[in-house]
Write an enzyme that holds these catalytic residues in place. Structure first.
Site, PDB file in Angstrom:
ATOM      1  N   HIS A 111       1.835   5.951   1.951  1.00 21.51           N
ATOM      2  CA  HIS A 111       2.633   4.962   2.849  1.00 21.51           C
ATOM      3  C   HIS A 111       3.895   5.956   3.589  1.00 21.51           C
ATOM      4  CE1 HIS A 111       3.727   1.004   3.846  1.00 21.51           C
ATOM      5  NE2 HIS A 111       4.873   1.138   3.463  1.00 21.51           N
ATOM      6  N   ASP A 162      -2.568   5.187   0.800  1.00 23.10           N
ATOM      7  CA  ASP A 162      -1.424   4.296   0.880  1.00 23.10           C
ATOM      8  C   ASP A 162      -2.009   3.031  -0.047  1.00 23.10           C
ATOM      9  OD1 ASP A 162       0.601   2.582   1.427  1.00 23.10           O
ATOM     10  OD2 ASP A 162       0.501   2.702   3.625  1.00 23.10           O
ATOM     11  N   SER A 174       5.263  -0.672   8.313  1.00 22.10           N
ATOM     12  CA  SER A 174       4.980  -1.528   7.241  1.00 22.10           C
ATOM     13  C   SER A 174       4.972  -2.879   7.746  1.00 22.10           C
ATOM     14  CB  SER A 174       5.940  -1.068   5.999  1.00 22.10           C
ATOM     15  OG  SER A 174       5.099  -1.765   4.734  1.00 22.10           O
TER      16      SER A 174
END
Length: 713
Positions: free
Chosen positions: A667, A632, A546
């Site tokens: 995610h 995501d 991320s």
């Protein structure tokens, strides 16, 4: 074995101009403009984009297949370190106690309760049954009513974080069908009578912005709007005091907060504001019912590392300080009990627990001796108790959970993480190392390695980092990383600026216009490993996910010749384009962290100077593996897809550039404890492959591995 040919994405002209700056984005076509629909219906992805992502997946699988049975071996090792019938220690809640149970071989937990004395055990929610025939299933939250006759539970079935909330009647084991709440964030809290539940709705841009009140037995369409956040830059969430008296509505971004309270006994009353938002002022609140006071953890009045203040509900804006600010001692969390106040702090990059007797005002600290470790405060359900629960772990020692009697100072071990295949902590060494940053700042690193690993510069290293949002990467225990450490790797966590390992100011020095500090800190950490004789250039792989993927991408552009490889999980690498698009879910809330390039030309230039996608050069790069999730909402799938396409097109060497997109997850990757192990096994296979270390199994004890897992493809 012949190396397969990688796919090549088509290049299509696209230009975007802001503040007289024009950026070209030849892979912009990989973004499906129908992305909101795809979050809920992944099959609606445009056909040409799907074909490209599938081609990348096939190429990644072809490369990984050259490692033979290594992915299955790694998966089997990791699975053998998990106690498959694991149970969490029961958490008392009045006459009941709640716990998570896992069945042998099961992906998902069972939510269970028993009488407080352990009798009459009952499975309230079996997530394995609920997940049957689902391609994705993740329990996001669950919350019993105060009477504990109903359980509200929120589930995500796409990986997109759109949740459905159900109401389970515990006696009948059935969900009340009228009470199904769609398009929720998963954040929820019950009114005191258990007839009303508050929850948070998502808007069309996937932002949690409305607090709704649902009355049991009615349709969702009849729900009452309690609170609506008008600023797209603020998140909204819910929590309840452990005494059950107060429900908190938290509104916040990355630098400012505002909290409203609802009397849980008056669910139809309007919420009351504690203190209005003031840019740069953050606070969290907990409720001390015995003294009818709010406990406020805040940076008000320049308390950079936070302090504790108190106020009454009658005068919520009249704050009185009682635990003053101490520079360098960051206050992270606080819990109020009937006779005690407990807070978690961090000083010199190490956590500590402090306990204050409300009667005497005396403060004591629970201390530990290892060089690097992690603590977590687990306050539990109950307010009127002298027992505080906390967990302790280090990089060498599995997690231990303790019930601590705050009156007698007796510490009772209630749970210890078991590693079925065996784990001897004394075979491993954890230590603290300090790197010197470009500007002279001292950057802490937490290291883990096997005691037999040679420290003569020949060992490969994995360097992990994050460095954003103030997030602290814990120096805790991981069963999975042992698969690298047992093969001679040095595992290092760089606690760089942008996180809060060294206090709140550490965070401020790694955000906005100072964001470059995060990247130079990370590179300095790599050099520290080399300068201390632990490893050498081209023997380090960097890893982040991320915002940590942004870190990895920037480090590759700044120092492409330093590393052997890089793993970027769901990486935030297309930051400039994302921050220029205010329709995306997280863009307005992220502006305080990165800057607003739409309104501010300086912010545009700052971000453009480090944005990984914008700065890919025509040069040799390390081997690279990127991952993505089609649904995501945090880092959209097209960011890593575009990054990999441009990297492959511009790099001048024949190194690997791999992309693995999970077509049915978001995610966090696949849901389920074993599914996640397969994803880690893929990453570790890549790392071992590029370091050519997969044949070194000298510390691997295969007798605990069931061979059926190795061939079970």
């Amino acid at each position: 074995m012949k190396k397969p040919n990688p796919p090549r994405a088509a290049k299509k002209p696209y230009r975007q101009t802001h503040h007289s700056f024009t950026r070209e984005d030849e892979y912009a076509w990989l973004r499906d403009e129908n992305w909101q629909t795809i979050m809920k219906e992944p099959h609606c992805l445009r056909a040409d984009i799907r074909r490209y992502l599938q081609a990348e997946n096939a190429y990644c699988e072809a490369i990984i297949s050259q490692t033979g049975e290594l992915p299955e071996l790694l998966f089997a090792e990791m699975q053998a370190r998990i106690k498959e019938d694991e149970r969490t220690p029961p958490m008392p809640n009045k006459q009941w106690a709640w716990a998570w149970h896992y069945q042998q071989g099961a992906e998902h937990p069972q939510i269970c309760r028993s009488q407080r004395d352990g009798t009459k055990p009952q499975i309230v929610l079996d997530c394995n049954k609920e997940a049957d025939n689902e391609t994705y299933f993740k329990l996001i939250n669950h919350c019993p009513t105060p009477a504990q006759d109903l359980l509200a539970w929120a589930v995500d079935r796409q990986g997109s974080e759109h949740c459905t909330i159900y109401m389970r009647d515990i006696a009948s084991q059935k969900d009340n069908l009228p009470d199904r709440l769609e398009n929720a964030s998963g954040s929820m809290a019950w009114a005191a009578d258990g007839q009303y539940i508050f929850y948070v709705l998502l808007d069309d841009q996937h932002r949690p912005n409305r607090v709704m009140c649902h009355r049991l037995g009615t349709m969702q369409s009849a729900d009452r709007l309690v609170f609506e956040e008008k600023d797209a830059g603020f998140f909204v969430s819910l929590s309840a005091s452990r005494s059950g008296d107060i429900i908190f509505i938290d509104c916040y971004n990355h630098e400012t907060s505002e909290i409203w309270v609802i009397d849980a006994y008056k669910p139809e009353a309007a919420p009351q504001l504690i203190a209005p938002r003031l840019k740069g002022v953050e606070y969290t609140a907990t409720y001390d019912a015995a003294r009818k006071r709010l406990i406020l953890l805040t940076n008000k009045d320049g308390a950079v590392d936070y302090k504790l203040m108190q106020a009454t509900l009658n005068e919520p804006t009249n704050w009185q300080e009682f635990i003053p600010h101490k520079a360098g001692c960051l206050l992270l969390d606080v819990a109020a009990f009937e006779n005690h106040l407990v807070w978690l702090a961090r000083e010199n990059a190490l956590p500590a627990l402090y306990i204050q007797s409300v009667k005497t005002g005396d403060i004591k600290q629970i201390a530990f001796e290892e060089e690097a470790y992690e603590l977590t405060l687990e306050a539990g359900f109950e307010y009127d108790t002298n027992i505080c629960r906390f967990s302790y772990a280090s990089m060498t020692r599995p997690e231990q959970i303790f019930d601590y009697n705050m009156e007698t100072d007796v510490r009772q071990l209630v749970h210890e993480q078991i590693v079925p295949s065996g784990h001897e902590p004394n075979n491993y060494i954890t230590r603290r190392l300090w790197a010197e940053a470009k500007d002279g700042a001292k950057i802490p690193l937490s290291l883990l390695y096997h005691k037999d690993t040679p420290l003569d510069g020949t060992a490969p290293a994995l360097l992990y980092g994050y460095g954003a949002y103030g997030t602290i990467i814990a120096a805790d225990f991981s069963t999975t990383r042992l698969s690298l450490v047992d093969r001679g790797f040095i595992y290092a966590i760089a606690h760089i600026r942008g996180g809060k390992a060294m206090g709140h100011n550490w965070f401020l020095q790694g955000r906005g216009k100072k964001k470059q500090n995060s990247f130079t800190d990370f590179i300095a950490a790599a050099h520290a490993l080399i300068d201390n004789g632990l490893t050498q250039k081209k023997q380090i792989t960097i890893h982040g996910g991320s915002a940590g993927g942004l870190l990895v991408g920037a480090a590759l552009n700044f120092a492409p010749d330093l590393f052997c490889g890089a793993v970027a999980e769901v990486p935030f690498v297309d930051i400039l384009a994302t921050m220029l698009d205010d329709t995306l879910p997280l863009t307005p809330p992220e502006w305080p962290e990165w800057g607003n390039p739409i309104k501010n030309a300086d912010d545009y230039e700052t971000i453009a100077a480090y944005a990984p996608y914008e700065n890919i050069a025509a040069c040799a790069y390390p081997h690279i593996l990127a991952t993505a999730g089609l649904t995501d909402p945090r880092v959209t799938y097209w960011e890593p897809a575009k990054w990999v396409a441009r990297l492959r097109e511009r790099r001048t060497d024949d190194g690997l550039t791999l992309l693995k997109t999970n077509m049915q997850a978001g995610h966090g990757g696949k849901a389920g404890r074993f599914n996640r192990l397969r994803e880690i096994a893929l990453i570790y296979t890549f790392i071992l492959y590029i370091h050519n270390k997969h044949i070194d199994n000298k510390h691997i004890d295969n007798k605990h591995i069931d061979n059926k897992h190795i061939h079970n493809k």
